[in-house]
Design an enzyme around this catalytic site. Sequence first.
Site, PDB file in Angstrom:
ATOM      1  N   LYS A  47      34.551 -36.771  42.965  1.00 34.26           N
ATOM      2  CA  LYS A  47      35.244 -37.556  44.865  1.00 34.26           C
ATOM      3  C   LYS A  47      34.594 -37.952  45.672  1.00 34.26           C
ATOM      4  O   LYS A  47      33.820 -37.236  46.091  1.00 34.26           O
ATOM      5  CB  LYS A  47      36.350 -36.512  44.783  1.00 34.26           C
ATOM      6  N   GLY A 101      26.300 -27.655  42.433  1.00 32.05           N
ATOM      7  CA  GLY A 101      26.726 -25.756  40.790  1.00 32.05           C
ATOM      8  C   GLY A 101      26.726 -27.418  39.771  1.00 32.05           C
ATOM      9  O   GLY A 101      25.989 -26.438  39.068  1.00 32.05           O
TER      10      GLY A 101
HETATM   11  P1  ADP Z   1      28.438 -31.168  42.544  1.00 34.53           P
HETATM   12  O1  ADP Z   1      28.411 -29.963  41.866  1.00 34.53           O
HETATM   13  O2  ADP Z   1      26.683 -31.070  41.584  1.00 34.53           O
HETATM   14  O3  ADP Z   1      27.944 -31.260  43.653  1.00 34.53           O
HETATM   15  P2  ADP Z   1      30.577 -32.141  42.276  1.00 34.53           P
HETATM   16  O4  ADP Z   1      30.826 -31.457  41.872  1.00 34.53           O
HETATM   17  O5  ADP Z   1      30.636 -33.218  42.593  1.00 34.53           O
HETATM   18  O6  ADP Z   1      28.740 -32.178  41.495  1.00 34.53           O
HETATM   19  O7  ADP Z   1      31.422 -33.747  39.615  1.00 34.53           O
HETATM   20  C1  ADP Z   1      31.124 -32.863  39.202  1.00 34.53           C
HETATM   21  C2  ADP Z   1      32.007 -33.174  38.557  1.00 34.53           C
HETATM   22  O8  ADP Z   1      31.937 -34.764  38.544  1.00 34.53           O
HETATM   23  C3  ADP Z   1      32.101 -32.851  37.170  1.00 34.53           C
HETATM   24  O9  ADP Z   1      32.857 -31.897  36.252  1.00 34.53           O
HETATM   25  C4  ADP Z   1      32.052 -34.592  36.217  1.00 34.53           C
HETATM   26  O10 ADP Z   1      32.873 -33.823  34.660  1.00 34.53           O
HETATM   27  C5  ADP Z   1      32.280 -34.561  36.654  1.00 34.53           C
HETATM   28  N1  ADP Z   1      32.647 -36.769  36.795  1.00 34.53           N
HETATM   29  C6  ADP Z   1      31.502 -37.354  36.508  1.00 34.53           C
HETATM   30  N2  ADP Z   1      31.656 -38.613  36.228  1.00 34.53           N
HETATM   31  C7  ADP Z   1      32.939 -38.779  36.571  1.00 34.53           C
HETATM   32  C8  ADP Z   1      33.804 -40.030  35.792  1.00 34.53           C
HETATM   33  N3  ADP Z   1      33.073 -41.000  35.651  1.00 34.53           N
HETATM   34  N4  ADP Z   1      35.467 -39.633  35.676  1.00 34.53           N
HETATM   35  C9  ADP Z   1      35.996 -38.425  35.882  1.00 34.53           C
HETATM   36  N5  ADP Z   1      34.950 -36.790  36.246  1.00 34.53           N
HETATM   37  C10 ADP Z   1      33.775 -37.223  36.487  1.00 34.53           C
HETATM   38 MG    MG Z   2      30.878 -28.901  41.948  1.00 39.10          MG
END
Ligand code: ADP
Ligand code: MG
Length: 397
Positions: free
Chosen positions: A199, A355
């Site tokens: 997001k 995370g």
């Molecule tokens: P972090 O925890 O490292 O900050 P986020 O929580 O922002 O990362 O995002 C992680 C999620 O984004 C993962 O669950 C992954 O499946 C999702 N994600 C990545 N690319 C896509 C995509 N193209 N469509 C849907 N979800 C996605």
């Molecule tokens: Mg996350």
Amino acid sequence: MYSIKDTNFAGRKVLLRVDFNVPTDDQGRITDDTRMRESLPTLQKLLADGAAVIIMAHFGRPKKGGFEPELTLAPVAKHLERLIGRPVAFTQELLGDKVRQMAAGLKGGEAMLLENIRFYPGETKGDVALAEQLSKLGDCYVNDAFGAAHREHSSTAVIARFFPKDKYFGFLMEHEVKNLERLMHDAPRPFTAIIGGSKVSSKIGILENLMDKVDNMIIIGGMRYTFTKAMGGHIGKSICEDDKMPLALDLMRRMEQKGVRYYLPTDSVVADAFSNEAHTQVVPSDQVPDGWESMDCGPDSVRAISDIIRQSKAILWNGPAGVFEMPAFARGTHEIAKAVAEACKDGACAAVGGGDSVAAVKQMGLADQMSYVSTGGGAMLEYLEGKTLPGIAAIKD
Ligand code: ADP
Ligand code: MG
């Protein structure tokens, strides 16, 4: 001055705040003790010096205000005994005469763990009276709980004011703070940020803060489709936050004004269902067919991103490139992780945080090859947004 390294704690009574908020299974067994092991160097240094160490930690999110049997730290105390090979004094009683007597009787080289600090309703409110009562158990304060550094709680921040001359970062905190400060204030160049995840809305603060610091911004993951749709691309049923499209355009315009080179992947791996078994194809990222959704970045993009990474001297990565939880869509994230690891081998300084991103890098077995992997999910992200973390400020003030 903030570091415990140059101080000898012999004969001192140290209040040590750690992050022992470990995952457990439905039987209450610890399934991953990484967080505990990460603070062992600090605990062992204090014990080896001959300090009596009173450990404060939280576990889960108690709601009732008071003792809750399923959130007791008793299993953590037992596990800690195994990790340090010596007894850990523990009582389920909350702060009162018994706890005070146990703390007072603790000798040099001995450790004691207080029951879940969030059983006190004042803790998460940053209650000063609670902080003061806790402070009386010891004569100095060491904070090693980076994972809770974005919280202004009694035991993570407020308590420090009772030790104006005797407050320190533990080794874990010091490592995190040093790495983050270097990256945000003194990064070698070129400096590339790779920001992804699902997001845009959860990464706005990071994008805005980093655009003043980096040379290159690579925007990956599900969130890039909001940018692509905003530019008039066809994204099929890829994840998108329509209400954030004006913001996406504004962010791109501001990056251009600041001379930040931003990059959006040019090809995507798309699927006909959100499933590891779905049919897939590789298409231009702005031409996703109707009924298909993007799950990962494509091979051309992986090559282009790897090239930018290879030419960078500092790299900051937060947010996976695709739905890496499904093996069919983990390739983009994996290849980027490999490129970052390669860059580190060539002397670049790279930080990975968040995370899911850290879980991905660990799952791929590449965590030890990164110069720095942050242990604090939310804390690291707030730092990247440019916020002051109360747990850090309380020691430095
Ligand atoms: P972090 O925890 O490292 O900050 P986020 O929580 O922002 O990362 O995002 C992680 C999620 O984004 C993962 O669950 C992954 O499946 C999702 N994600 C990545 N690319 C896509 C995509 N193209 N469509 C849907 N979800 C996605
Ligand atoms: Mg996350």
